[in-house]
Write a protein that holds these residues in place. Structure first.
Motif, PDB file in Angstrom:
ATOM      1  N   SER A 391       0.726  -1.381   0.367  1.00 27.99           N
ATOM      2  CA  SER A 391       0.166   0.164  -0.076  1.00 27.99           C
ATOM      3  C   SER A 391       0.752   1.103  -0.211  1.00 27.99           C
ATOM      4  O   SER A 391       0.967   2.492  -1.045  1.00 27.99           O
ATOM      5  CB  SER A 391      -1.256   0.107   1.125  1.00 27.99           C
ATOM      6  N   VAL A 392       1.907   1.509   0.893  1.00 29.34           N
ATOM      7  CA  VAL A 392       2.731   2.431   0.822  1.00 29.34           C
ATOM      8  C   VAL A 392       3.628   2.410  -0.486  1.00 29.34           C
ATOM      9  O   VAL A 392       3.936   4.127  -1.065  1.00 29.34           O
ATOM     10  CB  VAL A 392       3.804   1.997   2.066  1.00 29.34           C
ATOM     11  N   ILE A 393       4.147   1.163  -1.102  1.00 27.72           N
ATOM     12  CA  ILE A 393       4.627   1.344  -2.730  1.00 27.72           C
ATOM     13  C   ILE A 393       3.843   2.271  -3.374  1.00 27.72           C
ATOM     14  O   ILE A 393       4.141   3.374  -4.218  1.00 27.72           O
ATOM     15  CB  ILE A 393       5.524   0.644  -2.847  1.00 27.72           C
ATOM     16  N   ALA A 394       2.497   1.569  -3.566  1.00 27.97           N
ATOM     17  CA  ALA A 394       1.837   2.100  -4.830  1.00 27.97           C
ATOM     18  C   ALA A 394       1.731   3.500  -4.658  1.00 27.97           C
ATOM     19  O   ALA A 394       1.469   3.851  -5.311  1.00 27.97           O
ATOM     20  CB  ALA A 394       0.685   1.461  -4.308  1.00 27.97           C
ATOM     21  N   ALA A 395       1.386   3.838  -3.335  1.00 29.94           N
ATOM     22  CA  ALA A 395       0.968   5.571  -3.027  1.00 29.94           C
ATOM     23  C   ALA A 395       2.268   6.271  -3.180  1.00 29.94           C
ATOM     24  O   ALA A 395       1.420   7.781  -4.125  1.00 29.94           O
ATOM     25  CB  ALA A 395       0.723   4.957  -1.477  1.00 29.94           C
ATOM     26  N   VAL A 396       3.668   6.416  -2.877  1.00 29.36           N
ATOM     27  CA  VAL A 396       4.547   6.846  -3.130  1.00 29.36           C
ATOM     28  C   VAL A 396       4.885   6.494  -4.963  1.00 29.36           C
ATOM     29  O   VAL A 396       5.030   7.812  -5.049  1.00 29.36           O
ATOM     30  CB  VAL A 396       5.660   5.870  -2.515  1.00 29.36           C
ATOM     31  N   ARG A 397       4.889   5.999  -5.319  1.00 26.26           N
ATOM     32  CA  ARG A 397       4.729   5.459  -6.860  1.00 26.26           C
ATOM     33  C   ARG A 397       4.131   6.204  -7.155  1.00 26.26           C
ATOM     34  O   ARG A 397       4.073   6.893  -8.290  1.00 26.26           O
ATOM     35  CB  ARG A 397       4.845   4.633  -7.064  1.00 26.26           C
ATOM     36  N   ASN A 398       2.936   6.511  -6.942  1.00 28.13           N
ATOM     37  CA  ASN A 398       1.472   7.414  -7.686  1.00 28.13           C
ATOM     38  C   ASN A 398       1.819   8.655  -7.906  1.00 28.13           C
ATOM     39  O   ASN A 398       1.702   8.930  -8.774  1.00 28.13           O
ATOM     40  CB  ASN A 398       0.573   7.071  -7.186  1.00 28.13           C
ATOM     41  N   ILE A 399       2.564   9.033  -6.619  1.00 20.86           N
ATOM     42  CA  ILE A 399       2.767  10.528  -6.477  1.00 20.86           C
ATOM     43  C   ILE A 399       4.554  11.328  -7.396  1.00 20.86           C
ATOM     44  O   ILE A 399       4.612  12.164  -8.326  1.00 20.86           O
ATOM     45  CB  ILE A 399       3.292  10.975  -5.328  1.00 20.86           C
ATOM     46  N   ILE A 400       5.342   9.904  -7.066  1.00 27.43           N
ATOM     47  CA  ILE A 400       6.987  10.471  -7.158  1.00 27.43           C
ATOM     48  C   ILE A 400       7.136   9.455  -8.204  1.00 27.43           C
ATOM     49  O   ILE A 400       8.303   9.383  -8.754  1.00 27.43           O
ATOM     50  CB  ILE A 400       7.977  11.173  -6.186  1.00 27.43           C
ATOM     51  N   GLY A 401       6.745   8.347  -8.760  1.00 32.66           N
ATOM     52  CA  GLY A 401       6.889   7.419  -9.785  1.00 32.66           C
ATOM     53  C   GLY A 401       8.693   6.900  -9.632  1.00 32.66           C
ATOM     54  O   GLY A 401       9.582   6.302 -10.190  1.00 32.66           O
ATOM     55  N   ILE A 402       8.701   6.725  -7.603  1.00 32.62           N
ATOM     56  CA  ILE A 402       9.884   6.133  -7.262  1.00 32.62           C
ATOM     57  C   ILE A 402       9.130   4.687  -6.340  1.00 32.62           C
ATOM     58  O   ILE A 402       8.180   5.524  -5.932  1.00 32.62           O
ATOM     59  CB  ILE A 402      10.551   7.334  -6.826  1.00 32.62           C
ATOM     60  N   THR A 403       9.893   3.500  -6.586  1.00 33.44           N
ATOM     61  CA  THR A 403       9.683   2.860  -5.615  1.00 33.44           C
ATOM     62  C   THR A 403      10.426   2.904  -4.503  1.00 33.44           C
ATOM     63  O   THR A 403      11.945   3.068  -4.466  1.00 33.44           O
ATOM     64  CB  THR A 403       9.958   0.980  -6.563  1.00 33.44           C
ATOM     65  N   PRO A 404       9.736   3.241  -3.015  1.00 28.24           N
ATOM     66  CA  PRO A 404      10.437   3.523  -2.436  1.00 28.24           C
ATOM     67  C   PRO A 404      11.313   2.210  -1.227  1.00 28.24           C
ATOM     68  O   PRO A 404      10.260   0.975  -1.549  1.00 28.24           O
ATOM     69  CB  PRO A 404       9.652   4.240  -1.252  1.00 28.24           C
ATOM     70  N   ARG A 405      12.228   2.760  -0.348  1.00 25.88           N
ATOM     71  CA  ARG A 405      11.907   0.919   0.531  1.00 25.88           C
ATOM     72  C   ARG A 405      11.225   1.459   1.302  1.00 25.88           C
ATOM     73  O   ARG A 405      11.454   2.517   1.974  1.00 25.88           O
ATOM     74  CB  ARG A 405      13.363   1.138   0.534  1.00 25.88           C
ATOM     75  N   VAL A 406      10.343   0.528   2.005  1.00 29.00           N
ATOM     76  CA  VAL A 406       9.521   0.467   3.105  1.00 29.00           C
ATOM     77  C   VAL A 406      10.481  -0.356   4.384  1.00 29.00           C
ATOM     78  O   VAL A 406      10.400  -1.245   4.164  1.00 29.00           O
ATOM     79  CB  VAL A 406       8.001   0.125   3.123  1.00 29.00           C
TER      80      VAL A 406
END
Length: 436
Positions: A391-406
């Motif tokens: 859920s966190v990865i999808a939300a961040v990627r949706n805004i800035i296009g980068i896959t974060p480390r959670v």
């Protein structure tokens, strides 16, 4: 090398006469054709006839990024939709975006502006220019491409290449110029060093934009590659790169004043700053057809100077840029508002967690970590942890296009990351960040 000497080297008096003529015409256009500006001007009791000279500019209302986000794109359009031939976005992902529409003439002006910037970097028709900007909704790639073709250079569109392939192409095609973000160029420079290809390249100039970059980074790139670098400025709201660029003198970025009127205003009073004094950069477009903007507050902090440059150009020059605190954050060339990131994290509160986003650099690339503090983390099953992570990865990627480390942690650790004023911690510059 000067691309358009008639426009770039005209006297200040001639330029002001041209600007006044275009400003009067633009104000009439937005009043009669743009829903947003007509309402705004009527609310403030302003009519087109009130604007007759440059000094009348301060009578007009400001426009902000929040205005563009909170209103419909079509409230800002000045032409019928049938005249729009291209849409671009300030964000190459599907998050909250500022979308702009361009007419055919807007595209032509864009190419003209970038062509001038390319010539400021000493590049022209005898050069081969590699474009390593994104070619998607983001305006970097296509704008650079058009400008390079306008000056007659050979263009290498290499935005989708891996870095090792990009370097091989650079060597094979005798590339002499490159256009990309500064952080990506530093990454490329390290690959070139690792491949021991520095002495086998013809590269001599780089035009870098869409990110702030320090003199230290600039000097490092130049030392590693043995080239000259040039800082270019633009925003998607103005159709991307090309609004201003520095020349070989490096005493500020030349603004394309026949297309844009720059103002630098004191942050607290909105009064015009003195030469050399810092303030907020504001632009008024003079020829934009699809989506003209009046007194657009960029949020960028800079200086301005009007004296003739040693290169021969007479256009106003803005200093290299800073950013307002808690305003714009740029991550891998994508501009987002701090409040967009904070709102995105706040919307995840349904998972009963506290969040902090950490932005930092690793191997000269922007990286994003999201710290997740769950109250019942110790009792959480692996399947639930994976659900939260996705859920966190999808939300961040949706805004800035980068896959974060959670990363999962305890609430105390997350709370200690900031003083409570923001969920977003930008550590890239002096422990604070590009939003400064």
């Amino acid at each position: 090398m000067i691309w358009n000497e008639a426009r770039e080297c005209m006297s200040r008096d001639e330029r002001m006469t041209l600007q006044e003529k275009r400003l009067v015409k633009m104000v009439k256009k937005v009043y009669h054709s743009v829903v947003y500006y007509r309402k705004k001007m009527q609310q403030e009791g302003i009519e087109p006839g009130d604007i007759r000279k440059i000094e009348d500019l301060n009578k007009l209302p400001y426009t902000t990024k929040e205005d563009l986000i909170q209103n419909s794109l079509f409230d800002f359009m000045a032409v019928p939709q049938s005249e729009i031939i291209r849409y671009h976005s300030s964000n190459a992902t599907t998050g909250t975006e500022i979308t702009v529409g361009c007419t055919r003439n807007d595209i032509e002006i864009w190419a003209e502006c970038v062509a001038r910037c390319i010539c400021m970097a000493g590049l022209g028709r005898n050069d081969t220019i590699q474009i390593a900007h994104n070619y998607g909704l983001f305006t970097g790639g296509l704008g650079a491409h058009y400008g390079a073709e306008r000056v007659g250079a050979a263009v290498v569109p290499s935005s989708t290449c891996s870095i090792d392939r990009l370097v091989k192409i650079m060597k094979t095609l005798n590339v002499t110029g490159i256009m990309c973000t500064p952080s990506y160029l530093l990454h490329i420079a390290q690959m070139i060093e690792n491949m021991r290809e520095v002495n086998n390249l013809k590269l001599r100039a780089a035009i870098c934009g869409t990110e702030t970059w320090s003199e230290k980074m600039r000097n490092k790139i130049e030392d590693m590659l043995g080239i000259c670098t040039y800082d270019v400025y633009g925003m998607s709201e103005f159709a991307g790169l090309g609004v201003a660029c520095d020349c070989e003198c490096r005493k500020g970025l030349h603004v394309q004043e026949d297309f844009f009127i720059p103002e630098v205003l004191q942050i607290d009073t909105d009064a015009v700053v003195k030469d050399g004094e810092k303030g907020e950069l504001v632009f008024t477009t003079l020829r934009r057809e699809g989506m003209p903007l009046i007194r657009y507050r960029t949020g960028d902090i800079t200086t301005i100077a009007y004296e003739r440059c040693q290169c021969g150009r007479t256009t106003a020059r803005i200093g290299r840029l800073e950013y307002k605190e808690d305003e714009t954050i740029i991550i891998r060339g994508v501009s987002v508002f701090r409040f967009q990131l904070e709102n995105m994290l706040a919307e995840l509160e349904q998972i009963r967690a506290q969040y902090r986003m950490r932005i930092y650099r690793e191997s000269n690339l922007d990286m994003v970590d999201v710290m997740v503090a769950l109250e019942d983390f110790g009792e959480m099953r692996a399947a639930e942890e994976e659900l939260v992570k996705n859920s966190v990865i999808a939300a961040v990627r949706n805004i800035i296009g980068i896959t974060p480390r959670v990363l999962f942690t305890d609430i105390e650790t997350v709370q200690e990351m900031t003083d409570g004023s923001s969920m977003v911690v930008d550590e890239r510059w002096h422990g604070r960040g590009l939003s400064k």
